[in-house]
Design an enzyme around this catalytic site. Structure first.
Site, PDB file in Angstrom:
ATOM      1  N   GLN C 196       0.876  -1.175   0.000  1.00 34.38           N
ATOM      2  CA  GLN C 196       0.000   0.000   0.000  1.00 34.38           C
ATOM      3  C   GLN C 196       0.912   1.224   0.000  1.00 34.38           C
ATOM      4  O   GLN C 196       1.315   1.722   1.039  1.00 34.38           O
ATOM      5  CB  GLN C 196      -0.920  -0.046   1.216  1.00 34.38           C
ATOM      6  N   ALA C 237     -11.687   3.103   4.206  1.00 39.21           N
ATOM      7  CA  ALA C 237     -10.748   2.209   3.537  1.00 39.21           C
ATOM      8  C   ALA C 237      -9.903   2.941   2.494  1.00 39.21           C
ATOM      9  O   ALA C 237     -10.128   4.107   2.186  1.00 39.21           O
ATOM     10  CB  ALA C 237     -11.514   1.063   2.884  1.00 39.21           C
ATOM     11  N   HIS C 238      -8.962   2.207   1.904  1.00 34.12           N
ATOM     12  CA  HIS C 238      -8.012   2.803   0.952  1.00 34.12           C
ATOM     13  C   HIS C 238      -8.718   3.357  -0.283  1.00 34.12           C
ATOM     14  O   HIS C 238      -9.568   2.708  -0.865  1.00 34.12           O
ATOM     15  CB  HIS C 238      -6.915   1.837   0.563  1.00 34.12           C
ATOM     16  N   GLY C 239      -8.321   4.546  -0.648  1.00 35.62           N
ATOM     17  CA  GLY C 239      -8.811   5.122  -1.891  1.00 35.62           C
ATOM     18  C   GLY C 239     -10.175   5.771  -1.803  1.00 35.62           C
ATOM     19  O   GLY C 239     -10.690   6.269  -2.806  1.00 35.62           O
TER      20      GLY C 239
END
Lengths: 336, 336, 336
Positions: C196, C237-239
């Site tokens: 990540q 969460a990511h993004g």
């Protein structure tokens, strides 16, 4: 990163399509990538995004057309993508190194070779830390904890006493391992604490993400099986045993003493009651409430969770109820 | 631990059945116990597990047959079990002791007798810590916090300013007490912060487990009543008031200003809206969504929560809807 | 605080009704307030609580009768209330100040003017902290993090490497920013980690509350838009990209890559799947499960979330199903 496409293909175990000498210095999503970036197509259904991307090269599976654009071809594009990102990770991610003078390492704690102990980290008596582990600043490692080699422990992770941890584990910030289980019994109208004298075993290659909590066994063990990955803010209660290669998404809770097979996936905000068994290769869709044991090899959904096809049918049927009631009302008014 | 069964029976306030001179050195579940272990039968419905257990002795209620196996007989086997585990807990659980030289204790903070302040723990000005409290490493105790005696505060617990804590409280790692409540008001299209100037009162004998959060009152008090036990990852919003002897399981959230009676149980992943009242002795089953005030002495379930018998009937009825719709469709095709 | 009602009215930008010379030294809810306190009426439907209140003065909107009681009249009483509480906040809330000698500030970190770095806080190499920021004790600021001015960072907040933070942000205790996203891909039956390598951008005036987690982008950015406020125990969460002025209540989870508009409100325990878009000014009621993109300007509820009027109708209809089934059963027995 400054690699030719050919070099990246070799690293990833894939092959080159088009100009392998193109140099790539970054990686980005299809929409964000520029001419110096490599990108990747996660899913063929997004193939139409390829044409408009400015990416210098793209990682695809063998059956995807890439026209004039250089490509790294791999049977599993996401694995190739991971191997490329590893290069960026090494380049971008600065980590602490060495034993910081403010770290408090107890006299009987044992550190392997090449261990990092960050500022203000505490390692209590009897703890054993394997080779190459990186403990970031402000970590707490309790009495008699043992940790294998090559673990990565981010700031503010707390590992309470007597926990056993394998090798190559990763704990994101704020994880708590070995907190007391929620065990009380009524005595004269008050909740009397049942001491939680068990332990936690985290096997090799487990990752646990930010602020998740793994309680210690009441008298036995809470176990997270090899290779299981746990997302943020997940609760694992005392005595739960996870098989290998599980996936647990955010805000899921698993109640005490439940046994979970291998390759089980629990999507986000799932709840699992205590004292049941979940078979191997079960997948529970998001927000499922699992209230009874589940046989292996099925996908479930809903509360209480049932085979996902049944749940989809049920939801569709329920959405027709308001219209049905209106029709029945009409019918009563005007019986034909 | 190395005690005769007779000694354990005396400690637990129970009686001995069979050979009271047998020596026991550990405790374990029925399935895991060996000849040196004492085990216990939590529930008569598992009595068939007794026969196959290798446990040297077992804790049971008076009406359970134990054959030739020595037994500790107690009207409340789980209380006797807790009292035996306390011996193991003292034996197994190493704790920090004394004032660590890296602890930062402000000049006007006051510590009682026999207080432990672990490495890198911070106690701010005006804080008062009662006798025999153990603050593990890396704890934060804010300005003017007062804490009674005999509290156990695990690593990385954060207690913000002006919180009042009773005696014999236990806070597992990562608990946050006194964070700002979620209070904003729209002003010219933006969320304007309403300062959270209230406090938190935690009464005696409360336990709060890992990474749970108790917000401070907006202008008044957030209160956790005597003897209430809160599991991991629970959110208690500003101005909530809990009566005594509550139980709150993991991932439950209680919105602002709700008043909760005594002996209330909220199972896991429950949600409670703000500004309502929950009566004494209410039990909410797992994943209930409580959207309105509840009278005392009832068990509820579902979203919105209703008496559990009604919810069970409702769920059963809903599961018959797909079949009903199919029958109606058939009926329309072939009216009799 | 010791102000006349007139002084408070001037500060709040409101007007005085009745005796403006009355002195006020505190603030409290209507039920708790005494003669020295100012209180406020949040909602006209509680106007009957005014009569029984002992408050010395009250903040109301212009259309509320206050009889003989002195009042601060303001078009937005809650804004006036916030401005009064700011006085109490300054008075009551003691904060650390200065650079504590136990703080570990790396040689290449840069601190602006008037920055506070509390005891045992760690600021890694390359970090830049703007003017007037207050880092409480035990905070972790990772490599190359940049932070604007006037931020308030409570104990045990962890900000991982390369995060960008705006000005006037507030992070309550235990927040984790920049933990790895939950990204893995199957390779030979095991979950292979996708590094990540992205970042997090937190814009100006954002507040994130206790123990919430904001993951870093997989390769791009996770963004929290200007003025967005996030409650306790929330997972982003990511993004994920949040527009400006959002509100997210406790225990909500938002899955990867979802794009959220401005002025979006997600009430407590909401779940949002990944890779969708939520339009501007959407409001999701508590416990909604959002499984598909939502157009702007609507209020939704339920799982899967739908317009709230439809969900209310659906719930009402479903509650009539048990009776309907009973009637149908009766009808079959005795066809008329």
């Amino acid at each position: 990163m400054n690699k030719t496409l050919m070099e990246l293909a070799e690293r990833a175990g894939g092959t080159c399509r088009g100009d392998g000498s193109i140099r790539l210095t970054g990686a980005a999503g299809l929409a964000e990538a520029g001419p110096g970036d490599i990108s990747f197509l996660a899913n063929k259904k997004y193939a139409n995004q390829l044409a408009s991307s400015r990416a210098g090269a793209v990682i695809v599976s063998p059956d995807v057309e890439t026209g004039a654009r250089p490509a790294l071809v791999h049977a599993q594009p996401s694995v190739a993508w991971a191997k490329v990102l590893e290069l960026l990770d090494v380049e971008r991610t600065r980590r602490p190194a060495g034993i910081h003078p403010t770290a408090v390492i107890a006299p009987t704690a044992k550190l392997g070779r090449n261990v990092t102990v960050g500022a203000h980290t505490v390692v209590e008596d009897g703890a054993v830390i394997g080779d190459n582990c990186i403990l970031y600043p402000q970590v707490y490692v309790g009495f008699d904890v043992t940790m294998g080699s090559d673990c990565l422990v981010y700031p503010r992770v707390t590992i309470r006493e007597r926990t056993t941890i394998g090798s190559r584990c990763i704990f994101q910030p704020g994880v708590v391992i070995g907190g007391d289980g929620f065990g009380f019994t009524l005595a004269q109208g008050r909740h009397y604490k049942i001491p939680q004298v068990g332990t936690v075993v985290i096997e090799d290659d487990v990752e646990i993400q930010a602020n998740s909590t793994i309680d210690r066994g009441a008298v036995g063990v809470t176990r997270i099986g090899r290779g299981t990955k746990i997302d943020n803010l997940v609760q694992v209660a005392h005595g739960v045993e996870f098989g290998s290669d599980g996936l647990v998404a955010a805000l899921t809770g698993i109640a005490g003493s439940t046994k979970i097979g291998h390759h089980v996936t629990l999507a986000a905000q799932v709840g699992v009651v205590g004292h049941i068994e979940i078979g191997d290769h079960v997948v529970a869709a998001a927000r499922s409430g699992i209230s009874h044991s589940l046989k292996p090899n099925q996908v479930v959904w809903g509360t209480p969770a049932q085979p996902i096809q049944d749940e989809i049918k049920l939801l569709a049927a329920l959405r027709r109820v308001p219209k049905l009631l209106a029709e029945i009302k009409q019918l009563r008014k005007n019986p034909s």
